[in-house]
Design an enzyme around this catalytic site. Sequence first.
Site, PDB file in Angstrom:
ATOM      1  N   ASP A 284       0.894  -1.167   0.000  1.00 16.17           N
ATOM      2  CA  ASP A 284       0.000   0.000   0.000  1.00 16.17           C
ATOM      3  C   ASP A 284       0.933   1.218   0.000  1.00 16.17           C
ATOM      4  O   ASP A 284       1.528   1.545   1.024  1.00 16.17           O
ATOM      5  CB  ASP A 284      -0.882  -0.050   1.259  1.00 16.17           C
ATOM      6  CG  ASP A 284      -1.630   1.263   1.507  1.00 16.17           C
ATOM      7  OD1 ASP A 284      -1.620   2.150   0.639  1.00 16.17           O
ATOM      8  OD2 ASP A 284      -2.231   1.387   2.598  1.00 16.17           O
TER       9      ASP A 284
ATOM     10  N   ASP B 256     -12.966   5.045   1.735  1.00 14.15           N
ATOM     11  CA  ASP B 256     -11.518   5.078   1.982  1.00 14.15           C
ATOM     12  C   ASP B 256     -11.019   6.521   1.964  1.00 14.15           C
ATOM     13  O   ASP B 256     -10.864   7.125   0.906  1.00 14.15           O
ATOM     14  CB  ASP B 256     -10.822   4.242   0.893  1.00 14.15           C
ATOM     15  CG  ASP B 256      -9.315   4.151   1.099  1.00 14.15           C
ATOM     16  OD1 ASP B 256      -8.799   4.781   2.040  1.00 14.15           O
ATOM     17  OD2 ASP B 256      -8.657   3.449   0.311  1.00 14.15           O
TER      18      ASP B 256
END
Length: 590
Positions: free
Chosen positions: A14, A174
């Site tokens: 990520d 998100d």
Amino acid sequence: MTTASNNDLIVGIDLGTTNSVLAIVKDGVPEIIRIEGHPTMPSCVGLGPDGELIVGQRALNQLVASPESTVQSIKREMGTNHLTTLGAKSYSPEEISSFILRELKNHAEAFLGQPVQKAVITVPAFFDEAQRQATKQAATLAGLEAVRIINEPTAAALAYDAASLTNEKLLVYDLGGGTFDVSVVVVEDGVVEVKASFGDTRLGGDDFDQCLIDHTVAAFKKKHGIDVTTDLKAMRRLKVILERAKCTLTDEPYVKVEEDYLSGNKHLKLEISRSEYEEMIDSYLQKTLTCIHKAMTDAGLVPHQLDKILLVGGASRTPAVARLIETQLKIEPRFDVDPDLAVALGAGIQAATLSGAEIHSILVDITPHTFSTSTIDFSGPVERKICVPLIKRNSPLPTAKSEAFYTLYHGQEEVRVDVYQGEHVNPDENTLIGDFLVRDLSNVPAGNPIILKFDLDLNNMLKVTATEKISGKTREVVMDTREHGRHFDLNEARDNIRGLVGKDIDVESVVDDDDNDEDDYIDTEDSMLATAKDLRKRCDVLIKAGLNEEDASQIEKLLRQSTEAIRDRSWDALLEVNDTLSDVLFYLED
Ligand code: AMP
């Protein structure tokens, strides 16, 4: 050059605006690779006191003291021509991101005891072609092949599914440091299908920090008559303390913001309440709500059809986020998977699937953008250029669509193909991501059919093929954002960063070139890493079997040195520590 198992090893990354996270799947279970004891690593890059490259927490630590030698939130610049000056040189967003990825790669290698050359990297679903390309190029520069670029909310849904295993409709909200994405995801019999995504690549916790900074700067000016906005150091100090203050406001109703000598002999002393702060960020939160409605409409769902709302990304911890969602959608959002780690865990799961591991989830991803070409519309009172979509937003990936277009004039020798990304009919409102000419067409009357085919792969990379139907003449172009105002050359970038990453970059050039005489050199490194891994396993066996305190402490010290040598890619040191460990084990195993 590398062993089969090395080739199969893929890590999940990520690559966040604020923090980056590394994950793998071990024995079927997704796991975070901790970095210096922490699950996340600040996405921060700097030059240390001796001009050396520093990445992660060390770089973040010097942000206030050396703002001119430190860079943060580079993800916001991906896909642009922005240049960051560090020391005497300037670096592209790809180059800066490559330093972060290289650091993650080194930590993964130290943890796993073997070379890591492949990764699944996540990006915001709303990243466009240029931003995705830039991410891939950053990986290449770091010596990593980005085998798959997946959308962050999709990855989060994968991680969530691994934890829940039930059939349901989810909304993934998100909100990270720099970007916001919302996705509607359907999980059914182990298939994770993203139905729709929407978002804003320039909305996140950084904006909330900026609201607090603006508020504080104004309050300081009112009290002391001093405008600190031109003082880079003071502004960096404000950024650090106000980001901390923002996080405090997640848990407490008031925060005291105090900084001695912020400007000359003037001190900053201020109290901010959560309600004041929530008012400051309200317009941003309303924007996220608009995105939710767009994604829900695209997915053809109404809120009561959702089973769960999953909050992901550090900034989604802001209490006003959960409150807003609950009042608007009448569903209490959940944090089932740690919002800071969900995306990386999903990337790790996808990486394991690609390596051939048995994971029950299958991912069906979508494109968040429409891809179209332009044509002339004669139907109205005046002719005008319009966009004709070939691949529509929210189409499942991979996808390929063809459409016939026709020449306008007799004997027309060439056609120009423009490729756009965006939702508007008017081409000027969309992003032109590529154009090319199809030349030497057959000498025939107007209406000569040209078949245009758009192929969008699993990484959201677009290939366009134009074929003249009567002759079969074909021109195929992979959309390359570099041709459109962006200049990025991998070799130039390699040269540019060589001074900072030194030998590593030479090693990667060798890896790229199969005929290179220096292959032996790589084999030596690989075998050293394999030996280190083997020695580590033998140490584990001995430690588990029980060792006296002195031997255990000697082994632990050597293992630490081995980890450091791998992390620093210090091959001489690794050779030495391998030899010593091997000697020590020889006696202890006896
Ligand atoms: P991410 O990009 O997911 O790592 O998210 C980073 C963003 O989340 C930054 O803007 C952080 O300041 C913000 N953040 C982290 N923890 C909290 C918290 N407890 N409350 C509010 N924002 C937070």
